[in-house]
Design a protein around this motif. Sequence first.
Motif, PDB file in Angstrom:
ATOM      1  N   GLY A  58      -3.163  34.127  10.793  1.00 12.99           N
ATOM      2  CA  GLY A  58      -1.714  33.942  10.879  1.00 12.99           C
ATOM      3  C   GLY A  58      -0.932  34.741   9.865  1.00 12.99           C
ATOM      4  O   GLY A  58       0.219  34.440   9.589  1.00 12.99           O
ATOM      5  N   LEU A  59      -1.549  35.788   9.294  1.00 12.19           N
ATOM      6  CA  LEU A  59      -0.846  36.624   8.318  1.00 12.19           C
ATOM      7  C   LEU A  59      -0.382  37.948   8.925  1.00 12.19           C
ATOM      8  O   LEU A  59      -0.106  38.894   8.197  1.00 12.19           O
ATOM      9  CB  LEU A  59      -1.742  36.903   7.104  1.00 12.19           C
ATOM     10  CG  LEU A  59      -1.894  35.773   6.093  1.00 12.19           C
ATOM     11  CD1 LEU A  59      -2.809  36.185   4.947  1.00 12.19           C
ATOM     12  CD2 LEU A  59      -0.539  35.341   5.533  1.00 12.19           C
ATOM     13  N   ARG A  95       8.825  38.695   0.476  1.00 12.99           N
ATOM     14  CA  ARG A  95       8.184  37.411   0.793  1.00 12.99           C
ATOM     15  C   ARG A  95       8.527  36.996   2.223  1.00 12.99           C
ATOM     16  O   ARG A  95       9.574  37.357   2.737  1.00 12.99           O
ATOM     17  CB  ARG A  95       8.658  36.312  -0.167  1.00 12.99           C
ATOM     18  CG  ARG A  95       8.167  36.473  -1.591  1.00 12.99           C
ATOM     19  CD  ARG A  95       6.668  36.243  -1.713  1.00 12.99           C
ATOM     20  NE  ARG A  95       6.223  36.274  -3.096  1.00 12.99           N
ATOM     21  CZ  ARG A  95       5.943  37.366  -3.801  1.00 12.99           C
ATOM     22  NH1 ARG A  95       6.082  38.556  -3.238  1.00 12.99           N
ATOM     23  NH2 ARG A  95       5.556  37.283  -5.055  1.00 12.99           N
ATOM     24  N   PHE A  96       7.645  36.213   2.812  1.00 20.08           N
ATOM     25  CA  PHE A  96       7.779  35.863   4.229  1.00 20.08           C
ATOM     26  C   PHE A  96       8.094  34.380   4.429  1.00 20.08           C
ATOM     27  O   PHE A  96       7.430  33.524   3.856  1.00 20.08           O
ATOM     28  CB  PHE A  96       6.481  36.192   4.970  1.00 20.08           C
ATOM     29  CG  PHE A  96       6.262  37.672   5.147  1.00 20.08           C
ATOM     30  CD1 PHE A  96       5.820  38.445   4.091  1.00 20.08           C
ATOM     31  CD2 PHE A  96       6.510  38.279   6.363  1.00 20.08           C
ATOM     32  CE1 PHE A  96       5.631  39.807   4.236  1.00 20.08           C
ATOM     33  CE2 PHE A  96       6.323  39.641   6.524  1.00 20.08           C
ATOM     34  CZ  PHE A  96       5.879  40.412   5.465  1.00 20.08           C
ATOM     35  N   THR A  97       9.097  34.113   5.289  1.00 18.08           N
ATOM     36  CA  THR A  97       9.294  32.750   5.791  1.00 18.08           C
ATOM     37  C   THR A  97       8.125  32.420   6.695  1.00 18.08           C
ATOM     38  O   THR A  97       7.618  31.309   6.725  1.00 18.08           O
ATOM     39  CB  THR A  97      10.613  32.669   6.586  1.00 18.08           C
ATOM     40  OG1 THR A  97      11.691  32.765   5.675  1.00 18.08           O
ATOM     41  CG2 THR A  97      10.733  31.367   7.365  1.00 18.08           C
ATOM     42  N   ASN A  98       7.651  33.434   7.423  1.00 21.01           N
ATOM     43  CA  ASN A  98       6.666  33.218   8.452  1.00 21.01           C
ATOM     44  C   ASN A  98       6.035  34.562   8.808  1.00 21.01           C
ATOM     45  O   ASN A  98       6.675  35.404   9.438  1.00 21.01           O
ATOM     46  CB  ASN A  98       7.409  32.600   9.647  1.00 21.01           C
ATOM     47  CG  ASN A  98       6.545  32.398  10.844  1.00 21.01           C
ATOM     48  OD1 ASN A  98       5.444  32.934  10.936  1.00 21.01           O
ATOM     49  ND2 ASN A  98       7.046  31.636  11.773  1.00 21.01           N
ATOM     50  N   TYR A  99       4.784  34.768   8.367  1.00 24.44           N
ATOM     51  CA  TYR A  99       4.104  36.042   8.648  1.00 24.44           C
ATOM     52  C   TYR A  99       3.904  36.253  10.154  1.00 24.44           C
ATOM     53  O   TYR A  99       3.983  37.367  10.650  1.00 24.44           O
ATOM     54  CB  TYR A  99       2.733  36.065   7.985  1.00 24.44           C
ATOM     55  CG  TYR A  99       2.745  36.383   6.516  1.00 24.44           C
ATOM     56  CD1 TYR A  99       2.693  37.698   6.069  1.00 24.44           C
ATOM     57  CD2 TYR A  99       2.779  35.372   5.565  1.00 24.44           C
ATOM     58  CE1 TYR A  99       2.694  37.998   4.718  1.00 24.44           C
ATOM     59  CE2 TYR A  99       2.775  35.649   4.215  1.00 24.44           C
ATOM     60  CZ  TYR A  99       2.729  36.965   3.794  1.00 24.44           C
ATOM     61  OH  TYR A  99       2.726  37.252   2.459  1.00 24.44           O
ATOM     62  N   ALA A 100       3.578  35.161  10.865  1.00 23.91           N
ATOM     63  CA  ALA A 100       3.224  35.309  12.279  1.00 23.91           C
ATOM     64  C   ALA A 100       4.392  35.844  13.105  1.00 23.91           C
ATOM     65  O   ALA A 100       4.184  36.481  14.134  1.00 23.91           O
ATOM     66  CB  ALA A 100       2.741  33.976  12.838  1.00 23.91           C
ATOM     67  N   ASP A 101       5.627  35.596  12.649  1.00 27.77           N
ATOM     68  CA  ASP A 101       6.794  36.173  13.308  1.00 27.77           C
ATOM     69  C   ASP A 101       7.381  37.332  12.497  1.00 27.77           C
ATOM     70  O   ASP A 101       8.368  37.934  12.907  1.00 27.77           O
ATOM     71  CB  ASP A 101       7.888  35.101  13.495  1.00 27.77           C
ATOM     72  CG  ASP A 101       7.519  34.089  14.570  1.00 27.77           C
ATOM     73  OD1 ASP A 101       6.812  34.478  15.525  1.00 27.77           O
ATOM     74  OD2 ASP A 101       7.927  32.921  14.457  1.00 27.77           O
ATOM     75  N   ILE A 131       9.062  37.244   9.656  1.00 28.64           N
ATOM     76  CA  ILE A 131      10.391  36.956   9.087  1.00 28.64           C
ATOM     77  C   ILE A 131      10.293  37.026   7.564  1.00 28.64           C
ATOM     78  O   ILE A 131       9.493  36.314   6.962  1.00 28.64           O
ATOM     79  CB  ILE A 131      10.879  35.563   9.519  1.00 28.64           C
ATOM     80  CG1 ILE A 131      10.935  35.489  11.048  1.00 28.64           C
ATOM     81  CG2 ILE A 131      12.232  35.246   8.906  1.00 28.64           C
ATOM     82  CD1 ILE A 131      11.107  34.070  11.570  1.00 28.64           C
ATOM     83  N   PHE A 132      11.125  37.861   6.950  1.00 32.05           N
ATOM     84  CA  PHE A 132      10.927  38.128   5.521  1.00 32.05           C
ATOM     85  C   PHE A 132      12.253  38.433   4.844  1.00 32.05           C
ATOM     86  O   PHE A 132      13.272  38.641   5.498  1.00 32.05           O
ATOM     87  CB  PHE A 132       9.982  39.324   5.341  1.00 32.05           C
ATOM     88  CG  PHE A 132      10.666  40.653   5.530  1.00 32.05           C
ATOM     89  CD1 PHE A 132      11.029  41.086   6.803  1.00 32.05           C
ATOM     90  CD2 PHE A 132      11.003  41.439   4.429  1.00 32.05           C
ATOM     91  CE1 PHE A 132      11.697  42.288   6.980  1.00 32.05           C
ATOM     92  CE2 PHE A 132      11.681  42.655   4.600  1.00 32.05           C
ATOM     93  CZ  PHE A 132      12.012  43.076   5.877  1.00 32.05           C
ATOM     94  N   SER A 133      12.200  38.523   3.513  1.00 36.65           N
ATOM     95  CA  SER A 133      13.294  39.170   2.784  1.00 36.65           C
ATOM     96  C   SER A 133      12.712  39.929   1.600  1.00 36.65           C
ATOM     97  O   SER A 133      11.588  39.668   1.165  1.00 36.65           O
ATOM     98  CB  SER A 133      14.361  38.170   2.334  1.00 36.65           C
ATOM     99  OG  SER A 133      13.897  37.353   1.300  1.00 36.65           O
ATOM    100  N   THR A 134      13.466  40.905   1.137  1.00 37.25           N
ATOM    101  CA  THR A 134      13.033  41.703  -0.020  1.00 37.25           C
ATOM    102  C   THR A 134      14.261  42.089  -0.829  1.00 37.25           C
ATOM    103  O   THR A 134      15.369  42.133  -0.291  1.00 37.25           O
ATOM    104  CB  THR A 134      12.254  42.957   0.431  1.00 37.25           C
ATOM    105  OG1 THR A 134      11.646  43.570  -0.718  1.00 37.25           O
ATOM    106  CG2 THR A 134      13.152  43.985   1.107  1.00 37.25           C
ATOM    107  N   ARG A 167      20.268  41.822  -0.621  1.00 33.29           N
ATOM    108  CA  ARG A 167      18.902  41.477  -0.218  1.00 33.29           C
ATOM    109  C   ARG A 167      18.753  41.821   1.262  1.00 33.29           C
ATOM    110  O   ARG A 167      19.665  41.557   2.052  1.00 33.29           O
ATOM    111  CB  ARG A 167      18.709  39.968  -0.447  1.00 33.29           C
ATOM    112  CG  ARG A 167      17.420  39.395   0.019  1.00 33.29           C
ATOM    113  CD  ARG A 167      17.383  37.889  -0.242  1.00 33.29           C
ATOM    114  NE  ARG A 167      16.911  37.553  -1.570  1.00 33.29           N
ATOM    115  CZ  ARG A 167      17.644  37.061  -2.567  1.00 33.29           C
ATOM    116  NH1 ARG A 167      18.910  36.822  -2.383  1.00 33.29           N
ATOM    117  NH2 ARG A 167      17.120  36.787  -3.731  1.00 33.29           N
ATOM    118  N   SER A 179      17.271  40.682   4.566  1.00 29.89           N
ATOM    119  CA  SER A 179      16.711  39.460   5.160  1.00 29.89           C
ATOM    120  C   SER A 179      16.608  39.714   6.658  1.00 29.89           C
ATOM    121  O   SER A 179      17.605  39.637   7.381  1.00 29.89           O
ATOM    122  CB  SER A 179      17.612  38.255   4.891  1.00 29.89           C
ATOM    123  OG  SER A 179      17.739  38.013   3.502  1.00 29.89           O
TER     124      SER A 179
END
Lengths: 453, 482
Positions: free
Chosen positions: A258-259, A372-378, A380-383, A405, A407
């Motif tokens: 799931g990553l 960082r990811f809210t959810n790797y499988a989808d 969804i991230f921000s940096t 940022r 997002s």
Amino acid sequence: MKVMVDKLDTENVIDLTIKKLQELSFEDYILQTERSNKSQIRFADNQITIVKNWASMDLGIFAVKNQKTVAVELQDLTSETILSSLDSLDKLVTSLPPNQNYMGISDGPFSYPFIDELSDPDLIDFHEQALDKVTASINAAQEEGAKRSAGVLYWDAIKVQLISSRGARAKAHSTKYEYTIRSFIDDTSSGAEIDVGRLSSRIDLEEAGKKAGRIAKMAVGGINGSPGKYNVILAPKVAGDIVAATPAAANPFSVEIGLSWLKDKIGEQIGPEFISVYDDALLPNGLGSKSFDDEGHPTGRNVLVEKGILKGFIHNTSTARKAGTVSTGNAGLVYPQNTNIFFEPGDHSFEELMEISKDKPTIYLTNNWYTRFTNYADGIFSTIPRDGMFLIENGEISKPVRELRISDTMFNIFGNIKAMGKDIKQIKSWEVSTPTFIPAVLLENINITAATS
Amino acid sequence: MTAEPIDLVEKAIEKGEKLGAEYIEARLVDLKSNTSILKSGVPELGAIFRSKGIGIRVLKDGGVGFASFNEMTKDEMNIAVSFATKMAEASGDKRTNKIAFSEEEIHIATYQAVGQSGKRPLELSPEEKISRLINLDKIAAEVETGAIVPFRFFQMIDQTEKKLIITNEGARIECETDLLQLFGLIVAVNPTTGSKEQLMIQKGKAGGYEALDFWKIEDHIEKEVTTLGKIVTEAKEAPKGTIDYVVGPNVIGIMCHENQGHPSEGDRILGREGAQAGESYLKQDMIGEKIGSDKVTIIDDPTLVGSYGYYQYDDEGIKAGPRYLLKEGIFQDMLHNRESAAFMQTKSTAAARAIGYNREPIPRMANTYLAPGDFELEEMIEDVKLGILMHNFTEWNIDDRRYQSKYVGLEAYLIENGEVKHMVRRPVVETTTPKLWGSVDAVAKKSLLEFDAATCGKGDPMQGAPVYHGGSFMRIRNVEVR
């Protein structure tokens, strides 16, 4: 019988280990020794803070009995520790249930590809030169206006030897250097640059210092940016993190836990047609270049994305057999690993990227961190953008901005590539752990948020 | 010829003094560690890690040199000490402001933080370890949630570390520490919509396998996975606008760590981590300045017994105690090693940690938490008109001065007119550090205090330090949610 050996040389270690593994009836094994000498100079506030050296001899073993998979890593290579660790490994292997994902290791013997520019004897005794080069880089940043610079120069020389029960026999000798400099005019006006490679003749820390100083100076007087949708031009350092994240997610192990956001995506159009990406272990001067993987299987050049279509994953023998394909020569001890990620360049200069985006609100990011990811499988991230960040207006850099940022999702990042620069840079940095060859990239319609109004 | 490691440590000090080192420390670390990896119920790997090495650090002529080796011979030791001394001289020679170490009390001490008999990492059988892990996966896979749980990954690492630190000033610290760490990554999927949510579990504690019982780990996994299933099947959109947040121990912990722990590190404030982990929005002359509300007291205390960041003496041999990073909202203590302390003409706060024989000791957090207040949780909620109760988080990040941060909620509920209502999906707190601490108007009582474990990343090469962080519950007023 206890075998007493004083300081063990590599051949002693290998002989002792194989004999013991065979005595314990392990069916398959791979062992890898690494003798290394690594050094580092760190600096801050324009002065050297510490100089380090690491001398190390390490042994890694992957072993299989009754389809149960175990590993040992030793940084304590007395004969007593080797033997007792292998006894512990034998106890461990009997306690485990079978690993149904294990489908064998690669069958040798093999011949290996030659890769140019992997090592340089001049990097072995480099300390005096290194101190001078770092000083010159700091001075170059100051000449551009930097008040203070911090950074690190790392270099190493590594000898690796690998032997497997399936006939792999391989040796490699490599060197490399990695340099980062970050220059400041004030607390919030900064710029950074890196310089990485394998040959001392390519080292140009002075140029890196100049660039860091220049970006820092351009960043002076930045105002807080506004959240919204923007076109974004990513310097290679940023593209090496968030654009290369998608081909780096083409890994069956990541998918299974799931990553990765690429489950069931092979064959799908995930980017524009002008994007092709490879995992290429054979690049001269590439920090990830190597002629054999952790199974002793020969490496090569594997297409990941072709004309925007996800073509395949990297594999070791087990993941390949499970997927009904063959190893791509990307075995790590536990899971497949990238070597170098290589993006086919576009044909645009940096000025042309700005020109292409001149009718849309556009931001240029020179660096980032903390993805960082809210959810790797989808995906969804921000940096967070770091160092100089600039608003592009009328096709030109107009003013520095701050406190923004990205997002968004990795599908949008890769799918919304509008244009690629022509000048490829090799990136390996604090945020980018896989060596990545990538140019500046223009993305469109990216979501930007802010903590400040 | 090989030599006894302890002899080499002692001889290294003698050698350094002969070469004129003003300060030399030698640190012997003997680490034994075991790892089990389980991927969707399949034991992917059982692994053993053994490491023994010596790190040497020298201060001479205002410069610092460091060298390490793992082949236990007198030759390797001589090369390492000579290198560290020579490089200290060479780099010190180029410095205009010389590095010094603060004057400190010297200690000779021995301590242990180990597991219960029969539960220590090297005592417990591999069968017991793996069967417990397999059972955790089974619970995660089979719990009735309304969602499917196709991605499950567990990793359990135990370790026993023996460390001996000797300095030419007479310090001698011997310690033995057991640590247990459990990491889990679980993804739940809504079978109808395909919507996904991920849960990362990280537990850690000083000691042995009794920690699994302390965490009630089976119950914990069942509860967390059940909640994860509800999030993907039931949670509704989170409200926007200016609202209040009541956040739980997991969220407070990460906020204390990121928004106050890191910016309080002396080396960051001095710019020594400028190219990597970054600098700090805090400055030396801000000590005594009001950063947060009166309700905010943030403590970092390495000496919490059983904690994941536990130590009694730091890696420079300095005796540890609680550091008040914020006291009733006021910036009070920094996290210092002897180098950063000397630059600021103060004393070390015993924050020097080196993660491995081959790393230098730099200022680190240990166990960072928000001191409890006296509110009941219900009291804090009943006073909220529109808000969110956020128990834990998924995504987070913060800029490298530790000024603007973002936290995305995982298990979160709407609060309306003082009542907790339905679950909400991925609420976001995106705010600055002074605004965050300045907006706290209530902190819950001590009985609700909980800690989570984490591996804190800093340094180059990276030093992943085991840390705790936590709190009870706190209320943050008027957070702008876009």
